[in-house]
Design an enzyme around this catalytic site. Structure first.
Site, PDB file in Angstrom:
ATOM      1  N   VAL A   1       0.721  -1.028  -0.090  1.00  0.00           N
ATOM      2  CA  VAL A   1       0.044  -0.024  -0.049  1.00  0.00           C
ATOM      3  C   VAL A   1       1.002   1.290   0.033  1.00  0.00           C
ATOM      4  O   VAL A   1       1.805   1.450   0.874  1.00  0.00           O
ATOM      5  CB  VAL A   1      -0.858   0.027   1.292  1.00  0.00           C
ATOM      6  CG1 VAL A   1      -1.734   1.269   1.209  1.00  0.00           C
ATOM      7  CG2 VAL A   1      -1.848  -1.433   1.015  1.00  0.00           C
ATOM      8  N   LYS A   2       0.692   2.003  -0.892  1.00  0.00           N
ATOM      9  CA  LYS A   2       1.479   3.250  -1.164  1.00  0.00           C
ATOM     10  C   LYS A   2       0.713   4.132  -0.500  1.00  0.00           C
ATOM     11  O   LYS A   2      -0.463   4.673  -0.892  1.00  0.00           O
ATOM     12  CB  LYS A   2       1.856   3.759  -2.634  1.00  0.00           C
ATOM     13  CG  LYS A   2       2.796   4.293  -3.243  1.00  0.00           C
ATOM     14  CD  LYS A   2       3.190   4.067  -4.535  1.00  0.00           C
ATOM     15  CE  LYS A   2       4.242   4.961  -5.058  1.00  0.00           C
ATOM     16  NZ  LYS A   2       4.302   5.173  -6.325  1.00  0.00           N
ATOM     17  N   VAL A   3       1.443   5.014   0.356  1.00  0.00           N
ATOM     18  CA  VAL A   3       0.909   6.230   1.122  1.00  0.00           C
ATOM     19  C   VAL A   3       1.863   7.473   1.015  1.00  0.00           C
ATOM     20  O   VAL A   3       2.692   7.357   1.292  1.00  0.00           O
ATOM     21  CB  VAL A   3       0.852   5.703   2.580  1.00  0.00           C
ATOM     22  CG1 VAL A   3       0.329   6.616   3.480  1.00  0.00           C
ATOM     23  CG2 VAL A   3       0.026   4.620   2.754  1.00  0.00           C
TER      24      VAL A   3
END
Ligand code: G3P
Length: 218
Positions: A86-88
């Protein structure tokens, strides 16, 4: 150093994958939009298609910028496939979300990192990867590569487990210098990767070999 390809284009992913050098894929909302992918359903289908193509980590970025929204989106993205990271974004709620995801075993990629301070915070929160953007720093007159060199030094001293994923790669020199500087991963569009392959002396040499073979064999 691992090679990720930075695109949501399936043909480019397939081409790089067939070269046998791809360890993962990164995407972002701009790259998804470039492929004409609109809406959550289409985005999730593209992530699944990428996961089916590549054996490695696949970064999928949240759109929400508040903690609860990021958690909701990130958990849904992580459920698509075990390869999803998951890219945050590197903002306050993003940092809290990274901490939360780390606690429940969801891997993260902290994106839009432009300074050592931001990188240190993401490491402390438990990010699996941090994505410093080299090209965008170059664009505004800073030396993007210098950030990778500085981060490599900090990581060596501190022993962080987070991996430096050098992003916003624009040319083959960026890739070579990242390897020298000790980046754990680069993510690049297909063109700079293909440019690594080329050398005029290889083409001239091959032409001569084939011409000599032709002369000898008629
Ligand atoms: O991985 C981040 C990257 O896609 C940004 O690249 O060329 O838009 O700065 P660029």
């Amino acid at each position: 150093m691992k090679f990720f390809i930075d695109t949501a284009n399936l043909d480019h992913i397939q081409e790089a994958n067939e070269m046998g050098i791809i360890d993962g894929v990164t995407t972002n909302p701009s790259l998804m939009a470039k492929e004409g992918i609109k809406g959550e359903k289409a985005a999730h289908k593209r992530y699944k298609d990428i996961c089916n193509l590549v054996n490695g980590d696949i970064s999928a970025e949240v759109i929400a910028t508040d903690f609860k929204g990021m958690i909701r989106e990130g958990e849904t993205l992580a459920a698509i496939d075990e390869k999803i990271v998951v890219k945050v974004p590197m903002i306050l709620d993003g940092l809290k979300a990274i901490k939360y995801f780390t606690g429940i075993g969801i891997r993260t990629n902290c994106t839009l990192v432009f300074s050592p301070g931001q990188a240190i915070l993401a490491c402390k929160a438990g990010a699996t990867y941090i994505s410093p953007f080299i090209g965008r720093l170059d664009d505004i007159g800073y030396d993007g590569m210098q950030l990778i060199v500085q981060l490599s030094g900090i990581f060596a001293v501190q022993g962080y487990e987070t991996q430096i994923l050098a992003a916003s790669i624009r040319n083959p020199i960026h890739i070579i210098k990242c390897a020298e500087a000790g980046a754990h991963v680069i993510t690049s569009p297909l063109e700079p990767i293909l440019a690594l392959l080329k050398h005029p002396l290889t083409d001239i040499g091959l032409e001569k070999f084939l011409a000599d073979h032709q002369k000898a064999n008629g």
